[in-house]
Design a protein around this motif. Structure first.
Motif, PDB file in Angstrom:
ATOM      1  N   LEU A 279     -21.517 -28.299  -3.328  1.00 31.76           N
ATOM      2  CA  LEU A 279     -20.773 -29.411  -2.746  1.00 31.76           C
ATOM      3  C   LEU A 279     -20.507 -30.512  -3.761  1.00 31.76           C
ATOM      4  O   LEU A 279     -19.458 -31.146  -3.744  1.00 31.76           O
ATOM      5  N   LEU A 280     -21.421 -30.732  -4.670  1.00 31.49           N
ATOM      6  CA  LEU A 280     -21.244 -31.799  -5.647  1.00 31.49           C
ATOM      7  C   LEU A 280     -20.195 -31.482  -6.688  1.00 31.49           C
ATOM      8  O   LEU A 280     -19.665 -32.381  -7.332  1.00 31.49           O
ATOM      9  N   ILE A 281     -19.848 -30.230  -6.875  1.00 30.50           N
ATOM     10  CA  ILE A 281     -18.839 -29.912  -7.886  1.00 30.50           C
ATOM     11  C   ILE A 281     -17.479 -29.640  -7.263  1.00 30.50           C
ATOM     12  O   ILE A 281     -16.586 -29.098  -7.903  1.00 30.50           O
ATOM     13  N   VAL A 282     -17.305 -30.055  -5.993  1.00 36.19           N
ATOM     14  CA  VAL A 282     -16.040 -29.826  -5.316  1.00 36.19           C
ATOM     15  C   VAL A 282     -14.888 -30.516  -6.027  1.00 36.19           C
ATOM     16  O   VAL A 282     -13.742 -30.084  -5.948  1.00 36.19           O
ATOM     17  N   PHE A 283     -15.150 -31.586  -6.781  1.00 36.19           N
ATOM     18  CA  PHE A 283     -14.086 -32.275  -7.505  1.00 36.19           C
ATOM     19  C   PHE A 283     -13.369 -31.349  -8.466  1.00 36.19           C
ATOM     20  O   PHE A 283     -12.155 -31.421  -8.617  1.00 36.19           O
TER      21      PHE A 283
ATOM     22  N   ALA B 136     -20.914 -34.999 -11.793  1.00 33.38           N
ATOM     23  CA  ALA B 136     -21.567 -35.216 -10.505  1.00 33.38           C
ATOM     24  C   ALA B 136     -23.064 -34.988 -10.655  1.00 33.38           C
ATOM     25  O   ALA B 136     -23.503 -34.160 -11.452  1.00 33.38           O
ATOM     26  N   ARG B 137     -23.828 -35.741  -9.891  1.00 33.48           N
ATOM     27  CA  ARG B 137     -25.273 -35.566  -9.903  1.00 33.48           C
ATOM     28  C   ARG B 137     -25.848 -35.985  -8.557  1.00 33.48           C
ATOM     29  O   ARG B 137     -25.270 -36.802  -7.841  1.00 33.48           O
ATOM     30  N   THR B 138     -26.993 -35.410  -8.209  1.00 33.87           N
ATOM     31  CA  THR B 138     -27.674 -35.787  -6.975  1.00 33.87           C
ATOM     32  C   THR B 138     -28.276 -37.183  -7.120  1.00 33.87           C
ATOM     33  O   THR B 138     -28.529 -37.655  -8.235  1.00 33.87           O
ATOM     34  N   ASN B 139     -28.517 -37.833  -5.976  1.00 31.90           N
ATOM     35  CA  ASN B 139     -29.127 -39.157  -6.037  1.00 31.90           C
ATOM     36  C   ASN B 139     -30.615 -39.061  -6.358  1.00 31.90           C
ATOM     37  O   ASN B 139     -31.192 -37.976  -6.421  1.00 31.90           O
ATOM     38  N   ARG B 140     -31.246 -40.203  -6.562  1.00 35.38           N
ATOM     39  CA  ARG B 140     -32.630 -40.236  -7.050  1.00 35.38           C
ATOM     40  C   ARG B 140     -33.602 -39.551  -6.099  1.00 35.38           C
ATOM     41  O   ARG B 140     -34.515 -38.829  -6.523  1.00 35.38           O
ATOM     42  N   ALA B 141     -33.421 -39.734  -4.789  1.00 35.74           N
ATOM     43  CA  ALA B 141     -34.344 -39.161  -3.811  1.00 35.74           C
ATOM     44  C   ALA B 141     -34.307 -37.633  -3.849  1.00 35.74           C
ATOM     45  O   ALA B 141     -35.349 -36.966  -3.825  1.00 35.74           O
TER      46      ALA B 141
ATOM     47  N   LEU C 270     -36.962 -33.935  -5.841  1.00 32.19           N
ATOM     48  CA  LEU C 270     -37.319 -32.609  -5.350  1.00 32.19           C
ATOM     49  C   LEU C 270     -36.635 -31.503  -6.137  1.00 32.19           C
ATOM     50  O   LEU C 270     -37.221 -30.461  -6.403  1.00 32.19           O
ATOM     51  N   TYR C 271     -35.370 -31.754  -6.499  1.00 26.66           N
ATOM     52  CA  TYR C 271     -34.597 -30.708  -7.156  1.00 26.66           C
ATOM     53  C   TYR C 271     -33.449 -31.358  -7.910  1.00 26.66           C
ATOM     54  O   TYR C 271     -32.567 -31.959  -7.306  1.00 26.66           O
ATOM     55  N   LYS C 272     -33.444 -31.227  -9.230  1.00 25.35           N
ATOM     56  CA  LYS C 272     -32.434 -31.887 -10.051  1.00 25.35           C
ATOM     57  C   LYS C 272     -31.178 -31.034 -10.156  1.00 25.35           C
ATOM     58  O   LYS C 272     -31.238 -29.862 -10.515  1.00 25.35           O
ATOM     59  N   ILE C 273     -30.049 -31.633  -9.815  1.00 28.53           N
ATOM     60  CA  ILE C 273     -28.764 -30.961  -9.919  1.00 28.53           C
ATOM     61  C   ILE C 273     -27.805 -31.870 -10.675  1.00 28.53           C
ATOM     62  O   ILE C 273     -27.671 -33.043 -10.357  1.00 28.53           O
ATOM     63  N   ARG C 274     -27.132 -31.305 -11.680  1.00 32.03           N
ATOM     64  CA  ARG C 274     -26.165 -32.086 -12.432  1.00 32.03           C
ATOM     65  C   ARG C 274     -25.017 -31.178 -12.858  1.00 32.03           C
ATOM     66  O   ARG C 274     -25.216 -30.000 -13.142  1.00 32.03           O
TER      67      ARG C 274
ATOM     68  N   MET D 213     -20.808 -27.711 -17.878  1.00 32.37           N
ATOM     69  CA  MET D 213     -22.271 -27.678 -17.917  1.00 32.37           C
ATOM     70  C   MET D 213     -22.793 -27.865 -16.503  1.00 32.37           C
ATOM     71  O   MET D 213     -22.436 -28.813 -15.818  1.00 32.37           O
ATOM     72  N   GLU D 214     -23.641 -26.937 -16.065  1.00 37.72           N
ATOM     73  CA  GLU D 214     -24.217 -27.006 -14.719  1.00 37.72           C
ATOM     74  C   GLU D 214     -25.723 -26.806 -14.809  1.00 37.72           C
ATOM     75  O   GLU D 214     -26.196 -25.822 -15.385  1.00 37.72           O
ATOM     76  N   GLN D 215     -26.484 -27.742 -14.253  1.00 37.23           N
ATOM     77  CA  GLN D 215     -27.945 -27.643 -14.246  1.00 37.23           C
ATOM     78  C   GLN D 215     -28.455 -27.685 -12.817  1.00 37.23           C
ATOM     79  O   GLN D 215     -28.155 -28.597 -12.051  1.00 37.23           O
ATOM     80  N   SER D 216     -29.226 -26.646 -12.448  1.00 37.53           N
ATOM     81  CA  SER D 216     -29.837 -26.572 -11.112  1.00 37.53           C
ATOM     82  C   SER D 216     -31.313 -26.249 -11.290  1.00 37.53           C
ATOM     83  O   SER D 216     -31.674 -25.123 -11.650  1.00 37.53           O
ATOM     84  N   GLY D 217     -32.159 -27.242 -11.061  1.00 39.98           N
ATOM     85  CA  GLY D 217     -33.584 -27.034 -11.280  1.00 39.98           C
ATOM     86  C   GLY D 217     -33.861 -26.712 -12.737  1.00 39.98           C
ATOM     87  O   GLY D 217     -33.492 -27.460 -13.631  1.00 39.98           O
ATOM     88  N   LYS D 218     -34.475 -25.570 -13.018  1.00 43.61           N
ATOM     89  CA  LYS D 218     -34.811 -25.169 -14.379  1.00 43.61           C
ATOM     90  C   LYS D 218     -33.721 -24.298 -15.016  1.00 43.61           C
ATOM     91  O   LYS D 218     -33.874 -23.856 -16.162  1.00 43.61           O
ATOM     92  N   LYS D 219     -32.644 -24.058 -14.275  1.00 42.94           N
ATOM     93  CA  LYS D 219     -31.568 -23.209 -14.769  1.00 42.94           C
ATOM     94  C   LYS D 219     -30.432 -24.067 -15.322  1.00 42.94           C
ATOM     95  O   LYS D 219     -29.990 -25.006 -14.684  1.00 42.94           O
ATOM     96  N   ARG D 220     -29.960 -23.715 -16.512  1.00 46.37           N
ATOM     97  CA  ARG D 220     -28.880 -24.448 -17.161  1.00 46.37           C
ATOM     98  C   ARG D 220     -27.808 -23.459 -17.608  1.00 46.37           C
ATOM     99  O   ARG D 220     -28.104 -22.453 -18.243  1.00 46.37           O
ATOM    100  N   LYS D 221     -26.554 -23.761 -17.264  1.00 46.92           N
ATOM    101  CA  LYS D 221     -25.447 -22.887 -17.604  1.00 46.92           C
ATOM    102  C   LYS D 221     -24.346 -23.685 -18.291  1.00 46.92           C
ATOM    103  O   LYS D 221     -23.991 -24.775 -17.857  1.00 46.92           O
ATOM    104  N   THR D 222     -23.813 -23.131 -19.398  1.00 47.24           N
ATOM    105  CA  THR D 222     -22.684 -23.761 -20.077  1.00 47.24           C
ATOM    106  C   THR D 222     -21.567 -22.730 -20.228  1.00 47.24           C
ATOM    107  O   THR D 222     -21.835 -21.538 -20.437  1.00 47.24           O
TER     108      THR D 222
END
Length: 275
Positions: free
Chosen positions: A8-12, A87-92, A96-100, A120-129
């Motif tokens: 949802l955050l990368i819908v842009f 895009a990135r998730t808010n602090r709260a 729990l789970y970092k998404i950028r 560049m997409e980061q979800s938790g411990k997974k990073r993809k470029t």
């Protein structure tokens, strides 16, 4: 849930990351422009549109819950524009789970042709470029590198070719703002998301007045959808709408979607022009 939030955050940028269901596209009225164009120069571009350099800021909500923030920025160097989407998730949620997510596209303006794309997409411990190049208006080559802590790095190389022309998600954002829209207009072309190639459609369904930061803004409602190019045909239709201002700024005021988990709204908060 975290995977859903990431999408949802990368819908842009990645309109084609919407929920995929097997079937055909919904029928639409036969009025307006319907033919697929062979060349980018055949599109109904508003020649007077010149994007102002700067950054648009958006807040992204799931219902009444704020998921995070997103930005779309445009810079110019000579005849080329650089479009950046982040895009990135808010602090709260990040606790729990970092998404950028971050995407950058360098495009020629006249005609609108992508040159290079970086995602560049980061979800938790997974990073993809993903690094992609467009050696011709109808061809793209890309390298995807996926890294996950404790696992072997995975590298994939891909090449795609279109019968007409090929855009990336970020130059598509640029194109939406550039077109001379009228209700009933439809534009169809191919798009490479960084992972797959789709046939992409933009349909201007109606005019609508939105309340943005306490002001009434007249807008066009643009409905995006896409279809796979191989059998069986899969249609990406998750009930999304993009609202584009009708004034000379051609700002993306709002993006609204209704996936299975609830209503998603990305609403423009402010615009800051570049120095």
């Amino acid at each position: 849930m975290c995977k859903r939030v990431s999408i949802l955050l990368i819908v842009f940028g990645l309109f084609c990351s919407m929920t995929i269901s097997v079937g055909t596209a919904s029928e639409k009225p036969a009025n307006g422009q319907t033919a697929r164009k062979d060349s980018i120069r055949q599109l109904a571009v508003n020649e007077s549109f010149k994007p102002v350099r700067g950054t648009h800021y958006y807040d992204v909500f799931l219902g009444n819950v704020k998921l995070g923030k997103a930005t779309i920025s445009v810079q110019q160097e000579g005849e080329s524009y650089t479009v950046k989407v982040e895009a990135r998730t808010n602090r709260a949620i990040r606790a729990l789970y970092k998404i950028r997510y971050r995407g950058t596209s360098v495009v020629n303006h006249d005609p609108l042709i992508p040159q290079t794309v970086t995602i560049m997409e980061q979800s938790g411990k997974k990073r993809k470029t993903i690094e992609a190049e467009y050696p011709a208006p109808n061809r793209v080559s890309s390298v995807e590198v996926t890294k996950k802590k404790g696992e072997k790095t995975n590298i994939k190389e891909k090449e795609f070719e279109s019968e007409s022309f090929l855009l990336d998600p970020f130059s598509t954002v640029f194109l939406i703002r550039s077109l001379d829209w009228q209700v009933g207009d439809r534009e169809i072309f191919d798009i490479f998301t960084g992972k797959e190639q789709f046939e992409f459609e933009l349909y201007c369904s109606q005019e609508k007045v939105l309340q943005i930061n306490g002001k009434s803004r007249k807008s066009w409602e643009i409905i995006p959808s896409s279809r796979t190019l191989t059998e069986p045909v899969k249609t990406v239709m998750a009930n999304w709408a993009i609202y584009l201002s009708q004034d000379e700024s051609r700002e993306i005021l709002q993006i609204v979607g209704h996936p299975k988990i609830g209503k998603i709204v990305a609403k423009m908060r402010k615009f800051e022009s570049a120095p």
